[in-house]
Every structure is written in structure tokens, then in C-alpha cells.
Design an enzyme around this catalytic site. Structure first.
Site, PDB file in Angstrom:
ATOM      1  N   GLU A   8       0.831  -1.200   0.000  1.00  0.00           N
ATOM      2  CA  GLU A   8       0.000   0.000   0.000  1.00  0.00           C
ATOM      3  C   GLU A   8       0.869   1.254   0.000  1.00  0.00           C
ATOM      4  O   GLU A   8       0.480   2.280  -0.566  1.00  0.00           O
ATOM      5  CB  GLU A   8      -0.935  -0.005   1.210  1.00  0.00           C
ATOM      6  CG  GLU A   8      -2.088   0.992   1.102  1.00  0.00           C
ATOM      7  CD  GLU A   8      -3.162   0.775   2.141  1.00  0.00           C
ATOM      8  OE1 GLU A   8      -4.189   0.137   1.822  1.00  0.00           O
ATOM      9  OE2 GLU A   8      -2.973   1.224   3.288  1.00  0.00           O
ATOM     10  N   HIS A  63       6.535 -27.383   3.479  1.00  0.00           N
ATOM     11  CA  HIS A  63       5.704 -28.478   2.976  1.00  0.00           C
ATOM     12  C   HIS A  63       4.584 -27.962   2.086  1.00  0.00           C
ATOM     13  O   HIS A  63       3.608 -28.676   1.835  1.00  0.00           O
ATOM     14  CB  HIS A  63       5.145 -29.278   4.157  1.00  0.00           C
ATOM     15  CG  HIS A  63       6.216 -29.931   4.973  1.00  0.00           C
ATOM     16  ND1 HIS A  63       6.694 -31.190   4.692  1.00  0.00           N
ATOM     17  CD2 HIS A  63       6.940 -29.478   6.030  1.00  0.00           C
ATOM     18  CE1 HIS A  63       7.645 -31.502   5.561  1.00  0.00           C
ATOM     19  NE2 HIS A  63       7.815 -30.476   6.379  1.00  0.00           N
ATOM     20  N   LYS A 117     -14.034   1.066  -4.110  1.00  0.00           N
ATOM     21  CA  LYS A 117     -15.053   1.461  -3.128  1.00  0.00           C
ATOM     22  C   LYS A 117     -16.153   2.296  -3.786  1.00  0.00           C
ATOM     23  O   LYS A 117     -17.340   2.133  -3.479  1.00  0.00           O
ATOM     24  CB  LYS A 117     -14.404   2.243  -1.982  1.00  0.00           C
ATOM     25  CG  LYS A 117     -13.506   1.412  -1.096  1.00  0.00           C
ATOM     26  CD  LYS A 117     -13.236   2.072   0.237  1.00  0.00           C
ATOM     27  CE  LYS A 117     -12.490   3.358   0.126  1.00  0.00           C
ATOM     28  NZ  LYS A 117     -12.100   3.908   1.439  1.00  0.00           N
TER      29      LYS A 117
END
Length: 544
Positions: free
Chosen positions: A351, A382, A510
């Protein structure tokens, strides 16, 4: 070409990269037994080993010349002196003031006075919760704290609270709700009692959609569970800059903990946003967290650049991103309590430095930022280490680990650290065809089988990593670590000539979401978007 990419320091690094890229890391180590001593730094109990990066003395000299060319010293001073270096929002970036032990001025005013005032307010409130003088509406003490926030109002506090679990006070359980998905809040509410729960609503503007949706649902649940509107004062507090909106929600403004517009969200855990941290571990440990960060601040602002951990870490990142064209960085803490550290750094780095234009508004012609991801060791071994060792994608990685553990299963820790050391060595050295052939020859395999297995057992190696070791993950050390990465990000932003303190990239989605939300309630097909978005919306509506 931009001014930066045609600058003398940049061109010198480009030429040098061509030369050092032909010298494998294992060769650099074979040529210089003192390599670790030359390319590692220590600050207090923190060790930074960058000797497994493709650098030599010339690399460091040229990177420091780039820092000088880009006026890094001046920018450190501008930040520390409270200049409005977040120019797109006309704000200073003074998170260092949140942990300062001496005056920090902005516009001629010592902002640490206000910081101390809020810290005293936090301390008084935390004490009341801990000594149980602040009680719920039924007279019972508070047993659960639910922090409702998102982004910087969640990632920092949850990361620190998880990392400092050995320091938690036993009488309080701490929960964090961030996702707009109702499952996150609903699952949390199933395990708590309205009469003994404190909600911390953390939103700088108190307008964040996700946070307010969760806060309103939490208030509704509280009222339905036996609490009254008058009882909200004992069970809801706010961390915000918007007193009016807090009051309209129903929270007593006296229960609002303030912070300031010069505190960026992703740099805010040191402020009142850290209230759930203080509630979880107590003020003594919260002050230790601040003190650790402050120690790193002093180091960053005063240490010579060649001995400066944030500067070196930032410049190594520039070297990898811009000259080796690395786009992916793994954050690999070999400490389960740091399992949220990669997610925290995702926001801090991506950001902050995920920008495409310079401070002057010109499009960059070089890479900025890097994709951050990770998982605690040894889980990652793993899962995705196969690609790291034998895949085709380019990456760099930071390995982090404490030398001492908190838990009583002390026999586990040497095994964990053995894996840490082994992985950094294996990624650097690899295993050559000759080494594999010799290994297989000792297994009494046929010549045909050896030739068949040979290419599958070779490890190319030459993968660059940085290792960070520390004595123990205590609050002060965690504060130092976080501040180390904060300042690393700032160093890189100065080199790239970008603003790391705004985040306009979060706005477009948004804005569109607000329009689409209204469309989801329509009784006719949606046609106002591209064909894909129309199709997705209409499919969703058909399933309701």
C-alpha cells in the site's frame, strides 16, 4: 528514460549488475571466507545478515551513492521535522512522534504533548479494565475485547497481539473482526457474552464501510442480548478522529481515543489504534513496544548509512527489484507467533510503495514495490518451498527467527532453527549435477536409473535471501522489527521518488461498490457495466 534511470548512480549499478550476475552466490562465499562479517549488521539484539544477497563491496558503495544522489539524508530530516511530505493529502508523516522520548515539532507545535495525553487516557482506561473497576451493565467484569476495524486499524494490532501472546494477561481474551463478510463477526459473537464484552470500534474517519457495518451489527447484537442504549457507554469505545460521527453512533465522546491526520493507517499501531494491544498485554509491555521502535528510529536517523539497518535493507530491495527484476518477496518467520507478520508487511509495503507516478506526477519507467507474501516456517516448507528450490519463478526472501523461545517445549526450537539455517543455505548453494551424481552413486543404483533421476535431483541454487535473527521475541524487539520495515519502505520510496503515505488505489473499487450495491436491489437486469460485470451481477441476483 526518466531522470532516475539515466542518472549516473543508476547507470553505474546497471553496469555492475551485469558483472556480478555472472558470479554465483556460492562462488562469492568460496572466494571470501569473511563474507558474513563484511555483509552483516547488528543493532542491539537484532542481527541482519545480507551476505546471501548478490552483493560485494562495490555493490554497497554504488547503492550508497544512489542514496546520496536521491538525497536520502534530506528526506530523513524532512520526515523527522514534520514537513508535509504526504503532499497529496497535505499531511506530515510523523509516526515516529508516537514513540518519541523527546519533542517532535510540526508547524512549530510539539505534537508529543498530545501523544502523551492520549497515552495517559489509554493507561487510565486499561487500568480500569484490568483492575475490574470498569464493569459491564450486569456488574460483571469485562472478559472479552472485540476490536472492529480493517486495514491499518486491524492488521497492526492483530499482528502484534498474536506475536506477543506469551505476554497476554489471563483475565482478558482479545478478538479481531475486520472482514465485511458477516461470518467473521457472527463466528466471533458465538463465543462471547454481551454482559462481559467490550467493543473497540477503530476507524480514523468513522466512515469506513466495513467497520461501520460490523459495528452496527455488533451494537444490534448487544442490544438484543440484554444491553440497553444507556449501557453502550460501558461496552463500546471508539478510536477515531471524528468525534461527531462517534457521538452519532451512540458512543460517549469521553470514550473516544483520538489520533491525528499525520498518522497513516498502516503506521498507526503505536497510537490509540494500539488500544487492544495495551488491553491484551498491559501498559508496561505496550511502552516496551514503543521503546523498541523508538530505538530503531534513533538508529535510522543517526547511524551512518553503511551501518544503518533500514537503509541497507531498503537498498538491497532496490538492488533486487530494479536491477535483478525481482517481483516477489517471501516473508518467512520461523516463529508461529509471527504468523500474521507477512500479512502486516503486505499492507505496509504494497500500500505504501505500490505507486506508478513520481512525486511530480510523472509515470515511472522502473518497478516500484514488490509482491509480499509468506507463511511461518516450517509450514511453508511443505507447501511452496518446492517452487522456491526447483521452480522457474524469480523471488527473494526474508527469513526471521528468535534464538530463544517462550514455550516450554524447548526441544522443538533447535529443530526449528536447524531448518531455518538449512533452507537459507540450500537456497543459496543448491546442489550441482556432480554432487547429485556422487550422492546417487553411493546408493548402488544402476547407471540408467542414475541418469534418469539426475535432472530431477539437481537444485540450481543462487537464490538470494536475507536473514534476521534476534535474541527473543519480546515487545521491545518486536517494536524494533516493525520500525525496521517501516523505515525500509521509506528508504525505497525516496529512491523511487514516490509518496509512500497515500493510498488512492483503494478508492476506485469502493466508489464502484457503492453504485453496484444499489443495483443489487433492482428488479430488472443490470446492463450499465461491461459484459462480464453485468453477467456476474445478474447471475448473483438470479440465485437470491
Amino acid at each position: 528514460m526518466s531522470t532516475l534511470t539515466r542518472s549516473p548512480a543508476w547507470l553505474a549499478l546497471s553496469a555492475h549488475q551485469t558483472e556480478i550476475a555472472n558470479r554465483p552466490l556460492r562462488t562469492l562465499f568460496d572466494e571470501d571466507p569473511q563474507r558474513f562479517d563484511k555483509f552483516s549488521l547488528q543493532f542491539k539484539d537484532l542481527l541482519l545478515d545480507y551476505s546471501k544477497q548478490p552483493v560485494d563491496a562495490t555493490t554497497i558503495r554504488l547503492l550508497l551513492a544512489l542514496a546520496e544522489q536521491q538525497k536520502l539524508v534530506d528526506w530523513l530530516g524532512r520526515m523527522a521535522n514534520g514537513e508535509k511530505i504526504n503532499f497529496t493529502e497535505s499531511r506530515a508523516a510523523l509516526h515516529i512522534a508516537l514513540r518519541a522520548n523527546s519533542p517532535v515539532f510540526m508547524d512549530g507545535v510539539d505534537v508529543t504533548q498530545e501523544v502523551r495525553r492520549v497515552l495517559r487516557q489509554i493507561e487510565q482506561f486499561v487500568q480500569k479494565i484490568h483492575n475490574q473497576s470498569h464493569r459491564g451493565y450486569s456488574g460483571l467484569p469485562i472478559t472479552d475485547v472485540v476490536n472492529i476495524g480493517i486495514g491499518g486499524s486491524d492488521l497492526g494490532p492483530v499482528m502484534v497481539t498474536e506475536a506477543l501472546k506469551p505476554y497476554h494477561l489471563p483475565q482478558l481474551r482479545t478478538h479481531f473482526v475486520s472482514n465485511l463478510d458477516g461470518a467473521h463477526l457472527s463466528d466471533t459473537l458465538q463465543h462471547i457474552n454481551p454482559a462481559t464484552t467490550l467493543f473497540v470500534i477503530a476507524s480514523k474517519t468513522f466512515t469506513t464501510q466495513e467497520t461501520l457495518a460490523n459495528a452496527h451489527s455488533a451494537r444490534k447484537w448487544f442490544l438484543a442480548g440484554g444491553g440497553s442504549k444507556q449501557d453502550i457507554a460501558a461496552h463500546f469505545v471508539a478510536v477515531s478522529t471524528n468525534r461527531e460521527a462517534v457521538s452519532q453512533f451512540g458512543i460517549d465522546p469521553d470514550n473516544m481515543f483520538e489520533f491525528w491526520d499525520w498518522v497513516g493507517g498502516r503506521y498507526s499501531l503505536w497510537s490509540a489504534i494500539g488500544l487492544p494491544i495495551a488491553l491484551a498485554v498491559g501498559m508496561e509491555h505496550f511502552h516496551s513496544l514503543l521503546a523498541g521502535a523508538q530505538a530503531m528510529d534513533d538508529h535510522f536517523l543517526t547511524a551512518p548509512f553503511e551501518q544503518n539497518l533500514p537503509v541497507i535493507l531498503g537498498l538491497i530491495g532496490i538492488w533486487q527489484i530494479n536491477f535483478f527484476h525481482i517481483t516477489s518477496q517471501a516473508i518467512l518467520p520461523y516463529d508461529q507467533s509471527m504468523h500474521r507478520f507477512p500479512a502486516y508487511l503486505q499492507q505496509l509495503e504494497m500500500e505504501s510503495n505500490g505507486k506508478r507516478v513520481t512525486r511530480n506526477g510523472e509515470a515511472v519507467d522502473y518497478s516500484t514495490g514488490i509482491i509480499i507474501w509468506g507463511e511461518p516456517g516450517t509450514n511453508g516448507q511443505h507447501a511452496f518451498y518446492q517452487l522456491l528450490h526447483q521452480g522457474t519463478q524469480k523471488f527473494t526472501a526474508d527469513f526471521l527467527a528468535p534464538c530463544r523461545c517462550h514455550h516450554p517445549l524447548s526441544e522443538h526450537h533447535p529443530m526449528l532453527l536447524a531448518n531455518f539455517f538449512a533452507q537459507t543455505e540450500a537456497l543459496m548453494r543448491g546442489k550441482t549435477e556432480q554432487e547429485v551424481r556422487s550422492e546417487l552413486a553411493n546408493q548402488n543404483l544402476s547407471a540408467d536409473l542414475v541418469e534418469h533421476l539426475l535432472p530431477h535431483r539437481v537444485f540450481p541454487g543462487n537464490h538470494a535471501t536475507t536473514s534476521i535473527l534476534f535474541k527473543k521475541l519480546d515487545p521491545a524487539t518486536l517494536g524494533m522489527l516493525i520500525a525496521l520495515y517501516e523505515h525500509k519502505v521509506f528508504v525505497q520510496s525516496v529512491i523511487w521518488e514516490i509518496n509512500p503515505f497515500d493510498q488512492w488505489g483503494v478508492e476506485l473499487g469502493k466508489q464502484l461498490a457503492g453504485k453496484i450495491l444499489a443495483e443489487l436491489a433492482l428488479d430488472k437486469p443490470v446492463t450499465g457495466h461491461d459484459a462480464s460485470t453485468n453477467g456476474l451481477i445478474n447471475f448473483y441476483r438470479a440465485q437470491q
